[in-house]
Design a protein around this motif. Structure first.
Motif, PDB file in Angstrom:
ATOM      1  N   ILE A   2      -9.703   9.485   3.614  1.00  0.00           N
ATOM      2  CA  ILE A   2     -10.461   8.593   4.484  1.00  0.00           C
ATOM      3  C   ILE A   2      -9.128   7.422   4.743  1.00  0.00           C
ATOM      4  CG2 ILE A   2     -12.015   6.455   4.669  1.00  0.00           C
ATOM      5  CD1 ILE A   2     -13.104   8.503   2.466  1.00  0.00           C
ATOM      6  N   LEU A   3      -8.755   6.816   5.672  1.00  0.00           N
ATOM      7  CA  LEU A   3      -7.688   5.913   5.667  1.00  0.00           C
ATOM      8  C   LEU A   3      -8.755   4.743   5.758  1.00  0.00           C
ATOM      9  CD1 LEU A   3      -6.129   7.110   9.305  1.00  0.00           C
ATOM     10  CD2 LEU A   3      -4.871   6.874   6.981  1.00  0.00           C
ATOM     11  N   CYS A   4      -7.351   3.220   5.311  1.00  0.00           N
ATOM     12  CA  CYS A   4      -8.138   1.830   4.853  1.00  0.00           C
ATOM     13  C   CYS A   4      -7.411   0.874   5.523  1.00  0.00           C
ATOM     14  CB  CYS A   4      -8.750   2.031   3.922  1.00  0.00           C
ATOM     15  SG  CYS A   4      -9.501   0.563   3.299  1.00  0.00           S
ATOM     16  N   GLU A   5      -7.994   0.469   6.533  1.00  0.00           N
ATOM     17  CA  GLU A   5      -7.161  -0.526   6.895  1.00  0.00           C
ATOM     18  C   GLU A   5      -7.243  -2.339   5.852  1.00  0.00           C
ATOM     19  OE1 GLU A   5      -5.409  -4.207   8.564  1.00  0.00           O
ATOM     20  OE2 GLU A   5      -4.740  -2.037   9.066  1.00  0.00           O
ATOM     21  N   ARG A   6      -6.536  -3.056   5.469  1.00  0.00           N
ATOM     22  CA  ARG A   6      -6.901  -3.811   4.479  1.00  0.00           C
ATOM     23  C   ARG A   6      -6.221  -5.464   4.373  1.00  0.00           C
ATOM     24  NH1 ARG A   6      -3.062  -5.906   2.334  1.00  0.00           N
ATOM     25  NH2 ARG A   6      -3.079  -6.075   0.472  1.00  0.00           N
ATOM     26  N   GLY A   7      -5.602  -5.135   5.878  1.00  0.00           N
ATOM     27  CA  GLY A   7      -4.809  -6.531   6.660  1.00  0.00           C
ATOM     28  C   GLY A   7      -3.384  -6.395   6.289  1.00  0.00           C
ATOM     29  N   VAL A   8      -2.969  -6.758   7.918  1.00  0.00           N
ATOM     30  CA  VAL A   8      -1.195  -6.272   6.829  1.00  0.00           C
ATOM     31  C   VAL A   8      -0.622  -7.895   6.681  1.00  0.00           C
ATOM     32  CG1 VAL A   8      -1.159  -4.466   8.285  1.00  0.00           C
ATOM     33  CG2 VAL A   8      -1.232  -6.148   9.840  1.00  0.00           C
ATOM     34  N   ARG A   9       0.615  -7.995   6.625  1.00  0.00           N
ATOM     35  CA  ARG A   9       1.054  -9.338   6.688  1.00  0.00           C
ATOM     36  C   ARG A   9       1.722  -9.606   8.219  1.00  0.00           C
ATOM     37  NH1 ARG A   9       5.550  -9.097   1.455  1.00  0.00           N
ATOM     38  NH2 ARG A   9       2.713  -9.545   0.564  1.00  0.00           N
ATOM     39  N   THR A  10       1.590 -10.838   8.416  1.00  0.00           N
ATOM     40  CA  THR A  10       2.135 -11.003   9.769  1.00  0.00           C
ATOM     41  C   THR A  10       2.749 -12.912   9.829  1.00  0.00           C
ATOM     42  OG1 THR A  10      -0.019 -12.369  10.526  1.00  0.00           O
ATOM     43  CG2 THR A  10       0.803 -10.437  11.178  1.00  0.00           C
ATOM     44  N   PHE A  11       3.728 -13.305  10.495  1.00  0.00           N
ATOM     45  CA  PHE A  11       3.774 -14.376  10.318  1.00  0.00           C
ATOM     46  C   PHE A  11       2.847 -15.675   9.519  1.00  0.00           C
ATOM     47  CE2 PHE A  11       3.041 -14.388  15.052  1.00  0.00           C
ATOM     48  CZ  PHE A  11       1.991 -15.106  14.747  1.00  0.00           C
TER      49      PHE A  11
ATOM     50  N   SER B 176      -7.738   7.146  18.808  1.00  0.00           N
ATOM     51  CA  SER B 176      -7.152   7.995  19.942  1.00  0.00           C
ATOM     52  C   SER B 176      -6.419   9.218  19.037  1.00  0.00           C
ATOM     53  CB  SER B 176      -6.690   7.253  20.482  1.00  0.00           C
ATOM     54  OG  SER B 176      -5.821   6.076  20.365  1.00  0.00           O
ATOM     55  N   LEU B 177      -5.350   8.408  17.857  1.00  0.00           N
ATOM     56  CA  LEU B 177      -4.359   9.032  17.252  1.00  0.00           C
ATOM     57  C   LEU B 177      -4.669  10.339  16.400  1.00  0.00           C
ATOM     58  CD1 LEU B 177      -2.022   6.184  17.526  1.00  0.00           C
ATOM     59  CD2 LEU B 177      -2.309   8.002  18.621  1.00  0.00           C
ATOM     60  N   THR B 178      -6.312   9.876  15.366  1.00  0.00           N
ATOM     61  CA  THR B 178      -6.605  11.018  14.410  1.00  0.00           C
ATOM     62  C   THR B 178      -7.664  11.200  14.436  1.00  0.00           C
ATOM     63  OG1 THR B 178      -6.329  11.329  12.041  1.00  0.00           O
ATOM     64  CG2 THR B 178      -6.389   9.109  12.713  1.00  0.00           C
ATOM     65  N   HIS B 179      -8.153  12.390  13.765  1.00  0.00           N
ATOM     66  CA  HIS B 179      -9.497  12.210  13.470  1.00  0.00           C
ATOM     67  C   HIS B 179     -10.314  12.261  11.844  1.00  0.00           C
ATOM     68  CE1 HIS B 179      -7.480  15.682  10.505  1.00  0.00           C
ATOM     69  NE2 HIS B 179      -7.376  15.789  11.075  1.00  0.00           N
ATOM     70  N   LEU B 180      -9.674  11.738  11.438  1.00  0.00           N
ATOM     71  CA  LEU B 180      -9.730  10.950   9.630  1.00  0.00           C
ATOM     72  C   LEU B 180     -10.472   9.663  10.340  1.00  0.00           C
ATOM     73  CD1 LEU B 180      -6.521  11.304   8.382  1.00  0.00           C
ATOM     74  CD2 LEU B 180      -8.170  13.222   7.875  1.00  0.00           C
ATOM     75  N   PRO B 181     -11.720  10.032   9.634  1.00  0.00           N
ATOM     76  CA  PRO B 181     -12.032   8.837   8.923  1.00  0.00           C
ATOM     77  C   PRO B 181     -11.945   7.482   8.835  1.00  0.00           C
ATOM     78  CG  PRO B 181     -13.322  10.099   7.160  1.00  0.00           C
ATOM     79  CD  PRO B 181     -11.948  10.855   8.165  1.00  0.00           C
ATOM     80  N   VAL B 182     -12.327   6.672   8.958  1.00  0.00           N
ATOM     81  CA  VAL B 182     -11.644   5.240   9.250  1.00  0.00           C
ATOM     82  C   VAL B 182     -12.194   3.935   8.366  1.00  0.00           C
ATOM     83  CG1 VAL B 182     -10.279   2.746   9.779  1.00  0.00           C
ATOM     84  CG2 VAL B 182     -10.099   5.085  11.127  1.00  0.00           C
ATOM     85  N   MET B 183     -12.060   2.998   7.548  1.00  0.00           N
ATOM     86  CA  MET B 183     -12.804   1.940   6.587  1.00  0.00           C
ATOM     87  C   MET B 183     -11.762   0.601   7.291  1.00  0.00           C
ATOM     88  SD  MET B 183     -13.057   1.644   2.654  1.00  0.00           S
ATOM     89  CE  MET B 183     -13.613   3.205   1.690  1.00  0.00           C
ATOM     90  N   ILE B 184     -12.538  -0.370   6.265  1.00  0.00           N
ATOM     91  CA  ILE B 184     -12.086  -1.605   6.855  1.00  0.00           C
ATOM     92  C   ILE B 184     -12.395  -2.182   6.241  1.00  0.00           C
ATOM     93  CG2 ILE B 184     -12.207  -3.349   8.408  1.00  0.00           C
ATOM     94  CD1 ILE B 184     -11.097  -1.151   9.830  1.00  0.00           C
ATOM     95  N   ASP B 185     -11.602  -3.061   4.848  1.00  0.00           N
ATOM     96  CA  ASP B 185     -11.359  -3.428   4.362  1.00  0.00           C
ATOM     97  C   ASP B 185     -11.829  -5.181   4.429  1.00  0.00           C
ATOM     98  OD1 ASP B 185     -11.738  -5.183   2.190  1.00  0.00           O
ATOM     99  OD2 ASP B 185     -10.396  -4.096   0.799  1.00  0.00           O
ATOM    100  N   PRO B 186     -12.670  -6.271   4.562  1.00  0.00           N
ATOM    101  CA  PRO B 186     -12.578  -6.997   5.197  1.00  0.00           C
ATOM    102  C   PRO B 186     -12.200  -8.652   4.558  1.00  0.00           C
ATOM    103  CG  PRO B 186     -14.750  -6.525   5.341  1.00  0.00           C
ATOM    104  CD  PRO B 186     -14.196  -5.566   5.014  1.00  0.00           C
ATOM    105  N   SER B 187     -12.187  -8.384   3.159  1.00  0.00           N
ATOM    106  CA  SER B 187     -12.228  -8.619   2.099  1.00  0.00           C
ATOM    107  C   SER B 187     -10.688  -8.633   1.616  1.00  0.00           C
ATOM    108  CB  SER B 187     -12.686  -8.359  -0.050  1.00  0.00           C
ATOM    109  OG  SER B 187     -14.194  -7.826   0.305  1.00  0.00           O
ATOM    110  N   HIS B 188      -9.674  -8.380   1.197  1.00  0.00           N
ATOM    111  CA  HIS B 188      -8.830  -7.803   1.684  1.00  0.00           C
ATOM    112  C   HIS B 188      -7.319  -8.803   2.523  1.00  0.00           C
ATOM    113  CE1 HIS B 188      -8.732  -5.782  -2.344  1.00  0.00           C
ATOM    114  NE2 HIS B 188      -7.554  -6.422  -2.754  1.00  0.00           N
ATOM    115  N   GLY B 189      -8.545  -8.304   3.308  1.00  0.00           N
ATOM    116  CA  GLY B 189      -8.322  -8.505   5.100  1.00  0.00           C
ATOM    117  C   GLY B 189      -8.240  -9.600   5.289  1.00  0.00           C
ATOM    118  N   THR B 190      -8.890 -10.644   4.750  1.00  0.00           N
ATOM    119  CA  THR B 190      -8.961 -11.872   4.800  1.00  0.00           C
ATOM    120  C   THR B 190      -8.881 -13.417   3.691  1.00  0.00           C
ATOM    121  OG1 THR B 190     -11.154 -12.565   4.606  1.00  0.00           O
ATOM    122  CG2 THR B 190     -10.935 -11.865   6.710  1.00  0.00           C
ATOM    123  N   GLY B 191      -9.173 -12.283   2.675  1.00  0.00           N
ATOM    124  CA  GLY B 191      -8.267 -12.745   1.496  1.00  0.00           C
ATOM    125  C   GLY B 191      -9.055 -14.534   0.986  1.00  0.00           C
TER     126      GLY B 191
END
Length: 349
Positions: free
Chosen positions: A236-245, A264-279
């Motif tokens: 399972i892929l989890c997006e948890r926010g990336v470091r930007t400027f 469009s790229l992968t068949h794997l399921p995706v999770m979103i982590d808005p807690s780490h993503g925003t802080g």
């Protein structure tokens, strides 16, 4: 393979591909069976392979460097990651209801983790998150209680029936953690730890792979490829926010664009982590709602009974009462996109 292809023909072709030095991997979808051919295929002629059987519908070359996790590899179908929990199997997939994972950043004591588990389950969560081993930027910050925290997670699991997701930092701890955890998490800081990815791919428990803080989507998918190539397809892929400027207002930049991109790229399921993503806890509800509208398969939300006294990541944690309210708010969007089957239960005594 064409719809209705006989099993005997699939087996015969698999044997023939092995004789050519390839490793055929059978993928059974809702409508078709696909044979993924792993090995040195660069010089192989697709038309020659097509002639091997009248039951072959098409021969497609996977152009992406991440072969097994590519959507092409499964002929465009989304995969399902089925996780066994005390309450029964839970499926992470684009074709199933959204799975909510909730709990504190770190396991602090038994009363705290068990009570939090009861509250998040009553609100509709299917999994409890909680760190036993915590990677921290500072060597002086709280690193988690380690092995003793696993026993506390197990106590919460037995008390509630929730599945457990917790992080593995060291390959030496995999077996110990797998005795309690139903899903093993690879954190953002370890996404590029290729030796750990290989080891965690060699065991059977499903894996939650968080995106590295500065990782591109291709690098993230290649990390997933390490796990799948080692033998474990349940990622399972989890997006948890990336470091930007700019981190003036939020801890990270939560990249919700990954939802259509990954679809469009992968068949794997995706999770979103808005807690780490925003802080910041006040931003979590809006980003959780946006993630559901954008097509996420799962949400991970940090919940702590007293965020101001949390040993780690208190500012991004919701109180149990706020989590109750949020789940009711998310139901409106979840029902609109036909991905919500959360039925809040009475809070266990």
């Amino acid at each position: 393979m064409k719809a209705g292809a006989p099993q005997a023909e699939v087996d015969r072709l698999s044997d023939e591909f092995r004789s050519l030095g390839l490793s055929p991997e059978k993928i059974v979808g809702k409508h078709k069976t696909v044979l993924g051919l792993v090995g040195d295929t660069a010089e192989m002629d697709a038309l020659q392979l097509q002639d091997l059987s009248p039951w072959i519908e098409a021969v497609l070359r996977v152009e992406k460097p991440y072969k097994r996790v590519s959507r092409e590899y499964r002929h465009g179908e989304s995969s399902e990651v089925v996780v066994s929990t005390p309450d029964g199997p839970v499926t992470f997939s684009h074709h199933h209801p959204i799975v909510v994972v909730a709990g504190p950043c770190s396991v602090e004591n038994e009363d705290m983790i068990v009570e939090t588990a009861r509250r998040v389950k009553a609100a509709g969560a299917k999994f409890l998150r909680g760190g036993a081993f915590k990677p921290r930027t500072s060597p002086y910050a709280f690193q988690g209680h380690g092995e003793s925290a696993l026993a506390l997670l197990d106590a919460a699991k037995q008390a509630t029936g929730l599945g457990v997701i917790t992080e593995v930092m060291d390959a030496a701890d995999i077996d110990m953690i797998a005795e309690v955890a139903d899903v093993l998490q690879v954190g953002a800081r370890n996404m590029h730890n290729f030796s750990l990815l290989k080891k965690i791919g060699a065991q059977d428990k499903p894996v939650l792979l968080k995106r590295g803080m500065s990782a591109t989507i291709d690098e993230w998918l290649m990390a997933a490829e390490y796990i799948v190539a080692a033998g474990n397809p349940n990622v399972i892929l989890c997006e948890r926010g990336v470091r930007t400027f700019d981190n003036t207002y939020a801890r990270n930049t939560l990249d919700l664009a990954v939802l259509p991109v990954l679809r469009s790229l992968t068949h794997l399921p995706v999770m979103i982590d808005p807690s780490h993503g925003t802080g910041k806890s006040e931003y979590v509800p809006a980003m959780a709602a946006a993630a559901i509208a954008g097509g996420t398969d799962s949400l991970m939300i940090e919940v702590h009974p007293n965020p101001s006294k949390a040993l780690s990541d208190g500012p991004q944690s919701l109180t149990p009462d706020r989590f109750d309210t949020l789940m009711a708010e998310l139901a409106i969007i979840g029902n609109a996109v036909k991905r919500w089957d959360v039925k809040p239960a009475p809070i266990p005594a």
